[in-house]
Write a protein that holds these residues in place. Structure first.
Motif, PDB file in Angstrom:
ATOM      1  N   GLN A  63     -33.845 -29.658  41.908  1.00  0.00           N
ATOM      2  CA  GLN A  63     -32.959 -29.184  42.966  1.00  0.00           C
ATOM      3  C   GLN A  63     -33.301 -27.742  43.306  1.00  0.00           C
ATOM      4  OE1 GLN A  63     -30.764 -31.213  44.483  1.00  0.00           O
ATOM      5  NE2 GLN A  63     -31.347 -32.902  43.112  1.00  0.00           N
ATOM      6  N   TYR A  64     -32.939 -27.327  44.505  1.00  0.00           N
ATOM      7  CA  TYR A  64     -33.307 -26.000  44.990  1.00  0.00           C
ATOM      8  C   TYR A  64     -32.730 -24.890  44.113  1.00  0.00           C
ATOM      9  CZ  TYR A  64     -33.910 -22.118  48.289  1.00  0.00           C
ATOM     10  OH  TYR A  64     -34.256 -20.932  48.882  1.00  0.00           O
ATOM     11  N   THR A  65     -31.477 -25.026  43.675  1.00  0.00           N
ATOM     12  CA  THR A  65     -30.849 -23.983  42.862  1.00  0.00           C
ATOM     13  C   THR A  65     -31.586 -23.799  41.543  1.00  0.00           C
ATOM     14  OG1 THR A  65     -28.690 -24.463  43.835  1.00  0.00           O
ATOM     15  CG2 THR A  65     -28.709 -23.218  41.772  1.00  0.00           C
ATOM     16  N   GLY A  66     -31.913 -24.913  40.872  1.00  0.00           N
ATOM     17  CA  GLY A  66     -32.654 -24.821  39.624  1.00  0.00           C
ATOM     18  C   GLY A  66     -34.034 -24.223  39.819  1.00  0.00           C
ATOM     19  N   PHE A  67     -34.674 -24.551  40.929  1.00  0.00           N
ATOM     20  CA  PHE A  67     -35.987 -24.000  41.250  1.00  0.00           C
ATOM     21  C   PHE A  67     -35.898 -22.487  41.438  1.00  0.00           C
ATOM     22  CE2 PHE A  67     -39.455 -23.190  44.410  1.00  0.00           C
ATOM     23  CZ  PHE A  67     -40.533 -23.558  43.609  1.00  0.00           C
ATOM     24  N   LEU A  68     -34.858 -22.019  42.133  1.00  0.00           N
ATOM     25  CA  LEU A  68     -34.672 -20.584  42.341  1.00  0.00           C
ATOM     26  C   LEU A  68     -34.517 -19.853  41.010  1.00  0.00           C
ATOM     27  CD1 LEU A  68     -32.194 -20.396  45.372  1.00  0.00           C
ATOM     28  CD2 LEU A  68     -34.637 -19.885  45.384  1.00  0.00           C
ATOM     29  N   LEU A  69     -33.684 -20.394  40.124  1.00  0.00           N
ATOM     30  CA  LEU A  69     -33.447 -19.742  38.831  1.00  0.00           C
ATOM     31  C   LEU A  69     -34.724 -19.719  37.987  1.00  0.00           C
ATOM     32  CD1 LEU A  69     -29.933 -21.227  37.957  1.00  0.00           C
ATOM     33  CD2 LEU A  69     -30.460 -18.891  38.717  1.00  0.00           C
ATOM     34  N   ALA A  70     -35.482 -20.810  38.030  1.00  0.00           N
ATOM     35  CA  ALA A  70     -36.723 -20.871  37.256  1.00  0.00           C
ATOM     36  C   ALA A  70     -37.751 -19.865  37.775  1.00  0.00           C
ATOM     37  CB  ALA A  70     -37.292 -22.286  37.301  1.00  0.00           C
ATOM     38  N   ILE A  71     -37.835 -19.736  39.100  1.00  0.00           N
ATOM     39  CA  ILE A  71     -38.776 -18.772  39.688  1.00  0.00           C
ATOM     40  C   ILE A  71     -38.358 -17.342  39.342  1.00  0.00           C
ATOM     41  CG2 ILE A  71     -39.621 -17.823  41.868  1.00  0.00           C
ATOM     42  CD1 ILE A  71     -40.914 -20.430  41.211  1.00  0.00           C
ATOM     43  N   LEU A  72     -37.061 -17.073  39.366  1.00  0.00           N
ATOM     44  CA  LEU A  72     -36.553 -15.753  38.978  1.00  0.00           C
ATOM     45  C   LEU A  72     -36.929 -15.443  37.532  1.00  0.00           C
ATOM     46  CD1 LEU A  72     -34.780 -13.281  39.734  1.00  0.00           C
ATOM     47  CD2 LEU A  72     -32.816 -14.563  38.874  1.00  0.00           C
ATOM     48  N   ALA A  73     -36.768 -16.417  36.640  1.00  0.00           N
ATOM     49  CA  ALA A  73     -37.122 -16.232  35.235  1.00  0.00           C
ATOM     50  C   ALA A  73     -38.620 -16.031  35.061  1.00  0.00           C
ATOM     51  CB  ALA A  73     -36.651 -17.436  34.415  1.00  0.00           C
ATOM     52  N   LEU A  74     -39.410 -16.727  35.871  1.00  0.00           N
ATOM     53  CA  LEU A  74     -40.865 -16.589  35.791  1.00  0.00           C
ATOM     54  C   LEU A  74     -41.287 -15.159  36.114  1.00  0.00           C
ATOM     55  CD1 LEU A  74     -43.440 -19.168  37.096  1.00  0.00           C
ATOM     56  CD2 LEU A  74     -43.753 -16.754  37.589  1.00  0.00           C
ATOM     57  N   GLY A  75     -40.732 -14.606  37.188  1.00  0.00           N
ATOM     58  CA  GLY A  75     -41.064 -13.229  37.559  1.00  0.00           C
ATOM     59  C   GLY A  75     -40.627 -12.226  36.507  1.00  0.00           C
ATOM     60  N   ALA A  76     -39.429 -12.431  35.952  1.00  0.00           N
ATOM     61  CA  ALA A  76     -38.910 -11.516  34.935  1.00  0.00           C
ATOM     62  C   ALA A  76     -39.771 -11.528  33.683  1.00  0.00           C
ATOM     63  CB  ALA A  76     -37.468 -11.895  34.593  1.00  0.00           C
ATOM     64  N   SER A  77     -40.143 -12.718  33.217  1.00  0.00           N
ATOM     65  CA  SER A  77     -40.924 -12.807  31.983  1.00  0.00           C
ATOM     66  C   SER A  77     -42.336 -12.263  32.174  1.00  0.00           C
ATOM     67  CB  SER A  77     -40.977 -14.259  31.501  1.00  0.00           C
ATOM     68  OG  SER A  77     -41.506 -15.115  32.495  1.00  0.00           O
ATOM     69  N   ASN A  78     -42.921 -12.484  33.346  1.00  0.00           N
ATOM     70  CA  ASN A  78     -44.279 -12.003  33.576  1.00  0.00           C
ATOM     71  C   ASN A  78     -44.346 -10.486  33.676  1.00  0.00           C
ATOM     72  OD1 ASN A  78     -47.139 -12.804  34.149  1.00  0.00           O
ATOM     73  ND2 ASN A  78     -46.732 -11.648  36.021  1.00  0.00           N
ATOM     74  N   SER A  79     -43.215  -9.844  33.999  1.00  0.00           N
ATOM     75  CA  SER A  79     -43.227  -8.392  34.122  1.00  0.00           C
ATOM     76  C   SER A  79     -43.584  -7.716  32.801  1.00  0.00           C
ATOM     77  CB  SER A  79     -41.867  -7.891  34.619  1.00  0.00           C
ATOM     78  OG  SER A  79     -40.861  -8.127  33.661  1.00  0.00           O
ATOM     79  N   PHE A  80     -43.168  -8.308  31.671  1.00  0.00           N
ATOM     80  CA  PHE A  80     -43.496  -7.727  30.371  1.00  0.00           C
ATOM     81  C   PHE A  80     -45.010  -7.740  30.136  1.00  0.00           C
ATOM     82  CE2 PHE A  80     -39.067  -8.885  29.850  1.00  0.00           C
ATOM     83  CZ  PHE A  80     -38.548  -7.820  29.121  1.00  0.00           C
ATOM     84  N   ILE A  81     -45.651  -8.837  30.542  1.00  0.00           N
ATOM     85  CA  ILE A  81     -47.103  -8.924  30.376  1.00  0.00           C
ATOM     86  C   ILE A  81     -47.803  -7.986  31.357  1.00  0.00           C
ATOM     87  CG2 ILE A  81     -49.089 -10.479  30.401  1.00  0.00           C
ATOM     88  CD1 ILE A  81     -47.106 -12.794  29.970  1.00  0.00           C
ATOM     89  N   ASP A  82     -47.338  -7.983  32.589  1.00  0.00           N
ATOM     90  CA  ASP A  82     -47.984  -7.236  33.658  1.00  0.00           C
ATOM     91  C   ASP A  82     -48.042  -5.748  33.341  1.00  0.00           C
ATOM     92  OD1 ASP A  82     -49.150  -6.654  36.087  1.00  0.00           O
ATOM     93  OD2 ASP A  82     -47.268  -6.696  37.203  1.00  0.00           O
ATOM     94  N   VAL A  83     -46.906  -5.158  33.016  1.00  0.00           N
ATOM     95  CA  VAL A  83     -46.876  -3.710  32.836  1.00  0.00           C
ATOM     96  C   VAL A  83     -47.600  -3.302  31.563  1.00  0.00           C
ATOM     97  CG1 VAL A  83     -44.659  -3.594  31.589  1.00  0.00           C
ATOM     98  CG2 VAL A  83     -45.398  -1.667  33.007  1.00  0.00           C
ATOM     99  N   SER A  84     -47.502  -4.099  30.487  1.00  0.00           N
ATOM    100  CA  SER A  84     -48.137  -3.702  29.231  1.00  0.00           C
ATOM    101  C   SER A  84     -49.651  -3.833  29.300  1.00  0.00           C
ATOM    102  CB  SER A  84     -47.574  -4.530  28.065  1.00  0.00           C
ATOM    103  OG  SER A  84     -47.699  -5.910  28.301  1.00  0.00           O
ATOM    104  N   MET A  85     -50.160  -4.885  29.937  1.00  0.00           N
ATOM    105  CA  MET A  85     -51.621  -5.022  29.979  1.00  0.00           C
ATOM    106  C   MET A  85     -52.241  -3.994  30.922  1.00  0.00           C
ATOM    107  SD  MET A  85     -52.252  -8.644  31.978  1.00  0.00           S
ATOM    108  CE  MET A  85     -51.963  -8.837  33.750  1.00  0.00           C
ATOM    109  N   ASN A  86     -51.562  -3.643  32.010  1.00  0.00           N
ATOM    110  CA  ASN A  86     -52.101  -2.619  32.907  1.00  0.00           C
ATOM    111  C   ASN A  86     -52.037  -1.234  32.279  1.00  0.00           C
ATOM    112  OD1 ASN A  86     -52.999  -3.506  35.712  1.00  0.00           O
ATOM    113  ND2 ASN A  86     -51.138  -4.703  35.469  1.00  0.00           N
TER     114      ASN A  86
END
Length: 399
Positions: free
Chosen positions: A100-123
């Motif tokens: 469903q669209y709502t679940g997809f939105l929440l999952a995408i939000l979580a994806l961006g949040a979790s990737n930020s830890f990898i993104d900033v530390s590796m750069n």
């Protein structure tokens, strides 16, 4: 590439380890992005709704990128990347299960949040390694990310053909993040920054960086670059499917073409910068990317679209890494925070880009929406002197 200065073996190992993390992260995210056109069809999303969802990925990153920088400063980049890898693996599975669209939105939000830890530390760690090398090698790290992206997109195309669904790709992405990053914890060495820092007072880090005009300048240019990158990540496959009328597996090759061109451009970036200078590289890249956009939207076919997307990737290739290394150098004693603050401004482009493309596409079509990419690359090309006047991490180290 022949290094101009002697580098300690430990720092060479750190460079290899950091390169591996960039590759893994690029591969995992590519397995997600290559399935966007298929996910759009499975969840029955309009262009506007897809744009909103992709914008939330950037929002999740903006919310957590400063937190990620503080975690990396306190606990080290290795621990931060492993933590982010576990969260990202879970978020990728959540995307696969969303019906469903709502679940997809929440999952995408979580994806961006979790990737930020990898993104900033590796750069941040890459900037410290670059400082030790005393030459601009940041493009080579970003090239590894894009080679990973090309590998992930190629795998996704095969999995879509074999299974007809998106979940197999997302499962593989999750396994890659956990298994390979954990392997890196054991074999590739500690990625915690250990390079000696300059003598600025750490207690005033945030205040000094925020007062620097470099943060605002770099933030604006990063916003333009991330707008283009997220536009291509999220919409190139959709363009191939909806405008060129390709099947979902073929649509995944659009992301592969973009990532491969980014990788080649970044692999050649360091020698190109040394030979021609950063300003000429950015201006030339902007013009190449603009030509790619015009080719893709004026000659509608699969070959021309792929060539156009590759040209956009080649033109964009060295912009983002040059901006990041200057963000890290804006305050040498805390490169993670410098990158995080610039990223906070820059990710406005990452958030707003998909929203703008979705809205324009809804009203005037996706071909018209892609002209926004041309505008962004022209801003980067003709305003780049503001950025190239700033010092990189390598120039800071060389004095």
């Amino acid at each position: 590439m022949i290094d101009r200065f002697p580098v300690a073996p430990a720092m060479r190992r750190a460079r290899i380890a950091t390169t591996a993390v960039f590759f893994i992260n690029g591969m995992a995210l590519a397995l997600f992005f290559s399935n966007i056109a298929l996910l759009k069809e499975l969840i029955a999303l309009s262009d506007a709704r897809l744009g909103t969802a992709l914008g939330l990925q950037g929002l999740g990153t903006v919310i957590f990128v400063v937190i990620g920088s503080l975690v990396a400063t306190k606990f080290g980049t290795r621990a931060t990347m492993l933590f982010g890898a576990v969260l990202l693996a879970l978020a990728l599975q959540a995307v696969g299960f969303a019906s469903q669209y709502t679940g997809f939105l929440l999952a995408i939000l979580a994806l961006g949040a979790s990737n930020s830890f990898i993104d900033v530390s590796m750069n941040a760690h890459a900037s410290l390694v670059e400082r030790e090398y005393r030459t601009e090698i940041m493009p080579s790290f970003h090239a590894a990310y894009n080679f990973g992206g090309f590998a992930g997109a190629s795998l996704a195309a095969q999995l879509i053909r074999a299974t007809g669904g998106a979940y197999s790709s997302l499962t593989l992405a999750g396994i890659a993040m956990v298994a390979v990053i954990v392997l890196g914890w054991v074999i590739l060495g500690n990625l915690k920054p250990t390079i000696a820092e300059k003598s600025e007072d750490r207690r005033h880090t945030a205040a000094v960086v925020l007062r620097s005009p470099a943060v605002l300048i770099l933030g604006i240019f990063v916003a333009m670059a991330l707008f283009v990158e997220n536009a291509m990540n999220g919409w190139s496959g959709v363009y191939l499917k909806d405008v060129v009328m390709a099947d979902p597996a073929t649509a995944a090759t659009a992301f592969a073409a973009f990532q491969f061109a980014l990788a080649i451009g970044r692999l050649l970036g360091s020698p190109a910068i040394r030979r021609f200078g950063a300003e000429r590289v950015v201006i030339g890249g902007g013009l190449i990317a603009a030509a790619g956009v015009l080719l893709a939207v004026t000659v509608v076919s699969q070959p021309t679209a792929l060539i156009g997307f590759a040209a956009i990737g080649l033109g964009l290739a060295n912009c983002t890494p040059m901006f990041f290394t200057r963000a890290a150098a804006a305050f040498p004693s805390s490169p993670a925070l410098g990158i995080a603050l610039v990223n906070t401004i820059g990710y406005l482009g990452y958030i707003g880009g998909p929203l703008a493309l979705g809205l324009v596409s809804e009203s005037w079509g996706l071909k018209s929406a892609f002209l926004l990419v041309l505008v962004a690359m022209m801003v980067i090309a003709f305003g780049c002197r503001l950025v190239t006047a700033l010092k990189s991490s390598a120039e800071i180290a060389a004095g």
